[in-house]
Write an enzyme that holds these catalytic residues in place. Sequence first.
Site, PDB file in Angstrom:
ATOM      1  CG  HIS A 173      -3.072 -13.893  16.967  1.00  0.00           C
ATOM      2  ND1 HIS A 173      -3.571 -15.012  17.598  1.00  0.00           N
ATOM      3  CD2 HIS A 173      -1.715 -14.052  16.958  1.00  0.00           C
ATOM      4  CE1 HIS A 173      -2.550 -15.789  17.963  1.00  0.00           C
ATOM      5  NE2 HIS A 173      -1.423 -15.234  17.578  1.00  0.00           N
ATOM      6  CB  ILE A 225       5.969 -23.412  18.167  1.00  0.00           C
ATOM      7  CG1 ILE A 225       6.084 -23.884  16.709  1.00  0.00           C
ATOM      8  CG2 ILE A 225       7.183 -23.829  18.986  1.00  0.00           C
ATOM      9  CD1 ILE A 225       7.101 -23.119  15.876  1.00  0.00           C
ATOM     10  CB  SER A 226       4.513 -20.388  21.989  1.00  0.00           C
ATOM     11  OG  SER A 226       3.630 -19.600  21.201  1.00  0.00           O
ATOM     12  NE  ARG A 267       2.272 -13.560  21.362  1.00  0.00           N
ATOM     13  CZ  ARG A 267       2.920 -13.067  20.299  1.00  0.00           C
ATOM     14  NH1 ARG A 267       2.643 -13.494  19.095  1.00  0.00           N
ATOM     15  NH2 ARG A 267       3.863 -12.159  20.443  1.00  0.00           N
ATOM     16  CD  GLU A 286      -5.473 -21.973  15.304  1.00  0.00           C
ATOM     17  OE1 GLU A 286      -6.701 -22.195  15.238  1.00  0.00           O
ATOM     18  OE2 GLU A 286      -4.987 -21.036  15.931  1.00  0.00           O
ATOM     19  CG  ASN A 324       2.589 -21.764  13.338  1.00  0.00           C
ATOM     20  OD1 ASN A 324       1.937 -20.734  13.558  1.00  0.00           O
ATOM     21  ND2 ASN A 324       3.630 -22.117  14.074  1.00  0.00           N
ATOM     22  N   PRO A 334       4.090 -16.059   8.615  1.00  0.00           N
ATOM     23  CG  PRO A 334       2.938 -14.186   9.370  1.00  0.00           C
ATOM     24  CD  PRO A 334       2.728 -15.506   8.694  1.00  0.00           C
ATOM     25  CG  ASP A 372     -13.538 -15.056   4.698  1.00  0.00           C
ATOM     26  OD1 ASP A 372     -14.062 -15.529   5.735  1.00  0.00           O
ATOM     27  OD2 ASP A 372     -13.775 -13.903   4.283  1.00  0.00           O
ATOM     28  CB  ALA A 425       1.331 -12.436  13.823  1.00  0.00           C
TER      29      ALA A 425
END
Length: 142
Positions: free
Chosen positions: A80, A101-102, A111, A98, A74, A9, A87, A77
């Site tokens: 988290h 970027i930040s 986060r 995984e 990626n 997202p 699953d 959100a």
Amino acid sequence: MRVLVLNGPNLNRLGKREKEAYGTFTLEELEQDLVEFSYHHGIELICRQSNHEGELIDWIHGAGDDALSGIVLNAGAYTHTSIAIRDAIAAIDVPVIEVHISNVHKRETFRHHSFIAPVSAGQIVGFGQNVYKLALHALLLQ
Ligand code: DQA
């Protein structure tokens, strides 16, 4: 080898959203760069992005059914929050890397936790758009 780069997202807003955290490149530019990199490294690359949890899950299952060599994920959100994506990864036999970027560990505490990390092959965070290429390198080395 066939690899799926899966973005979750809000990553379709790259280049417009929170540039100080995510840079100025667009998703289209990122994917184009990865396709070129992959071509030179013998990787058949599939790029997908969705803002919908269920669609991401369907693509993760599909990667398992198609026995892809890896997924660079990626999950934005959902990283988290989503036990369902966790699953889905646990339900397939494909290594997932995984990426963020930040550097999520330098940011808000919400986060810092990833539901995805315990079922992933590894995690690469904080190197801007290069995290995707670093993940492809990691898959090439496996
Ligand atoms: C992100 C980090 C997440 O915390 C955030 O929700 C995103 C992007 C990153 O790439 O740095 O959407 O996954």
